[in-house]
Design a protein around this motif. Structure first.
Motif, short mmCIF file in Angstrom:
data_model
loop_
_atom_site.label_atom_id
_atom_site.label_comp_id
_atom_site.label_asym_id
_atom_site.label_seq_id
_atom_site.Cartn_x
_atom_site.Cartn_y
_atom_site.Cartn_z
N ASP A 18 0.83 -1.21 0.00
CA ASP A 18 0.00 0.00 0.00
C ASP A 18 0.86 1.25 0.00
OD1 ASP A 18 1.00 -0.15 2.57
OD2 ASP A 18 -0.94 0.17 3.57
N ARG A 19 2.19 1.09 -0.04
CA ARG A 19 3.11 2.22 -0.03
C ARG A 19 3.27 2.79 -1.44
NH1 ARG A 19 3.93 -0.70 4.25
NH2 ARG A 19 5.10 0.07 6.08
N CYS A 20 3.49 4.11 -1.50
CA CYS A 20 3.70 4.75 -2.80
C CYS A 20 4.63 5.94 -2.62
CB CYS A 20 2.36 5.22 -3.38
SG CYS A 20 2.52 5.78 -5.11
N ASN A 21 5.42 6.21 -3.66
CA ASN A 21 6.35 7.33 -3.63
C ASN A 21 5.78 8.58 -4.29
OD1 ASN A 21 6.42 6.10 -6.12
ND2 ASN A 21 8.59 5.56 -6.03
N LEU A 22 4.50 8.54 -4.70
CA LEU A 22 3.78 9.71 -5.16
C LEU A 22 2.55 9.92 -4.27
CD1 LEU A 22 3.89 9.27 -9.06
CD2 LEU A 22 5.46 10.56 -7.60
N GLY A 67 -0.80 0.59 -4.17
CA GLY A 67 0.39 1.40 -4.05
C GLY A 67 1.27 1.38 -5.30
N GLU A 68 2.54 1.52 -5.04
CA GLU A 68 3.54 1.42 -6.09
C GLU A 68 4.33 0.14 -5.89
OE1 GLU A 68 6.13 1.15 -8.86
OE2 GLU A 68 4.41 2.51 -8.97
N PRO A 69 4.12 -0.88 -6.74
CA PRO A 69 4.71 -2.20 -6.49
C PRO A 69 6.23 -2.20 -6.47
CG PRO A 69 3.73 -2.08 -8.68
CD PRO A 69 3.27 -0.88 -7.94
N LEU A 70 6.87 -1.28 -7.20
CA LEU A 70 8.33 -1.29 -7.25
C LEU A 70 8.97 -0.71 -6.00
CD1 LEU A 70 9.05 -0.44 -10.99
CD2 LEU A 70 8.69 -2.67 -9.89
N THR A 94 1.68 -2.90 -13.13
CA THR A 94 1.31 -1.49 -13.27
C THR A 94 2.17 -0.67 -12.32
OG1 THR A 94 -0.97 -1.88 -13.97
CG2 THR A 94 -0.50 0.22 -12.93
N THR A 95 2.83 0.36 -12.83
CA THR A 95 3.76 1.16 -12.04
C THR A 95 3.64 2.63 -12.39
OG1 THR A 95 6.12 1.58 -11.64
CG2 THR A 95 5.54 0.68 -13.78
N ASN A 96 4.03 3.50 -11.46
CA ASN A 96 4.08 4.92 -11.80
C ASN A 96 5.37 5.30 -12.51
OD1 ASN A 96 6.10 5.34 -9.78
ND2 ASN A 96 4.56 5.79 -8.23
N GLY A 97 6.30 4.36 -12.63
CA GLY A 97 7.50 4.55 -13.43
C GLY A 97 8.68 5.21 -12.75
N ILE A 98 8.49 5.70 -11.53
CA ILE A 98 9.57 6.43 -10.85
C ILE A 98 10.80 5.55 -10.67
CG2 ILE A 98 10.26 7.54 -8.69
CD1 ILE A 98 8.45 9.33 -10.23
N GLN A 321 -5.01 1.42 -1.43
CA GLN A 321 -5.08 0.28 -0.52
C GLN A 321 -5.70 -0.94 -1.18
OE1 GLN A 321 -7.31 2.76 2.28
NE2 GLN A 321 -5.76 2.32 3.82
N ILE A 322 -6.43 -0.72 -2.28
CA ILE A 322 -7.11 -1.81 -2.96
C ILE A 322 -6.24 -2.43 -4.04
CG2 ILE A 322 -9.11 -2.43 -4.38
CD1 ILE A 322 -10.54 0.00 -3.15
#
Length: 324
Positions: A18-22, A67-70, A94-98, A321-322
């Protein structure tokens, strides 16, 4: 495996964190969320066990999300573990690419089949406004790195949150200049998405046709989900739409979702489901686990009701979170 409405369910979306860097304005509050303790997140071995049971029920395709899987350590290791399961045909991300540039080689070596990059604008200032972070240059570097692996399918996912036709035109231009499909996803009233007006498919088509000419519908499938596509003369890639609001596709839905805490959900909108983590950590057998999964799939709701108040058990979790 079919549900009670006769739909073939062969696609599982797994949130691995559930963590994300954006901090995208339609997904997460600026200060972030109260993150789930690491011990409450499924281990990779637990995810593999669930997926192994699901292959017996006909699950063939897996999407890893967040979140961001990476942001989760060794995500490529999980890709390899899932690719090795008999019956699994595709593992995608699926990723935000960061973080994509740094991890792309490992993901390719692990056998990732397709990567979707979430990108809502090509404008640096607009990117900062939407995500509340710097990082557009890193996303574009990640996209460039991914293009070095032609065996891996690439797509851009855009939620058109900016009321700026030029933004839509610029994003669609990626498909003109590269063999990459650009998909527009209608805003859904989940979590912070309830606060935004969604931009519908017909509205976007009108903008794009004004800029690029006629958009011709095509019947080919380019992924696991409900996206439908158009071709435009002179474009290398296709333009796709995931239109849950204006072109409801529930009758063709083929998916179930699992949160990072191991809660299996049959529909994005509904809270109903089962905690597979609790079952595993209290000593259930594979047969019991499989039967619990079968029950969730069988009882999958017939459709969502985003535009009405028909249901009493609407989803209260945020999209981050989903797993979306």
């Amino acid at each position: 495996m079919k549900d009670r409405y006769g739909r073939d369910i062969d696609y599982l979306r797994i949130s691995i964190t559930d963590r994300c860097n954006l901090r995208c304005i339609y997904c997460m509050p600026e200060e972030g969320i109260c993150q789930t303790a690491h011990k409450e997140i499924l281990t990779y071995d637990e995810i593999r066990r669930i997926c192994r049971c699901m292959t017996a029920l006909g699950i063939k395709k897996i999407k890893l999300t967040g979140g961001e899987p990476l942001t989760r350590k060794d995500s490529a290791v999980l890709v390899r573990m899932l690719k090795e399961l008999p019956g699994i045909e595709k593992v995608t991300l699926t990723t935000n690419g960061i973080l994509l540039k740094e991890q792309m080689a490992e993901l390719a070596e692990a056998g990732i089949d397709n990567i979707n990059i979430s990108l809502d604008t090509l404008n640096t200032e607009a990117f900062k406004k939407i995500t509340r972070r710097e990082g557009l240059a890193r996303v574009l570097e990640g996209l460039k790195e991914a293009m070095k692996y032609p065996q891996i399918g690439l797509k851009i996912n855009c939620v058109p949150v900016l009321e700026d036709p030029e933004n839509l035109i610029n994003l669609a231009g990626i498909a003109r200049d590269n063999p990459i499909h650009v998909r527009f996803i209608e805003m859904m009233p989940i979590g912070y998405g309830k606060e935004f007006r969604f931009c519908g498919e017909d509205e976007i088509c009108s903008v794009l046709e004004g800029a690029y000419g006629e958009m011709t519908p095509i019947t080919e499938k380019y992924g696991n989900g409900p996206c439908h596509y158009y071709k435009i003369s002179g474009f290398q890639g296709k333009i796709g739409f995931i239109s849950a609001m204006t072109h409801k596709f529930c009758s063709q839905c083929n998916r179930v979702r699992m949160t990072s805490e191991g809660y299996l959900k049959a529909c994005l909108q509904y809270q109903t489901g089962v905690s597979l983590k609790d079952m595993m950590r209290t000593g259930c057998s594979d047969e019991e686990l499989t039967e619990a999964i079968r029950k969730v799939i069988w009882e999958k709701p017939g459709e969502h009701h985003f535009t009405s108040k028909v249901i009493d058990e609407g989803e209260s979790r945020l999209m981050s979170q989903i797993g979306g």
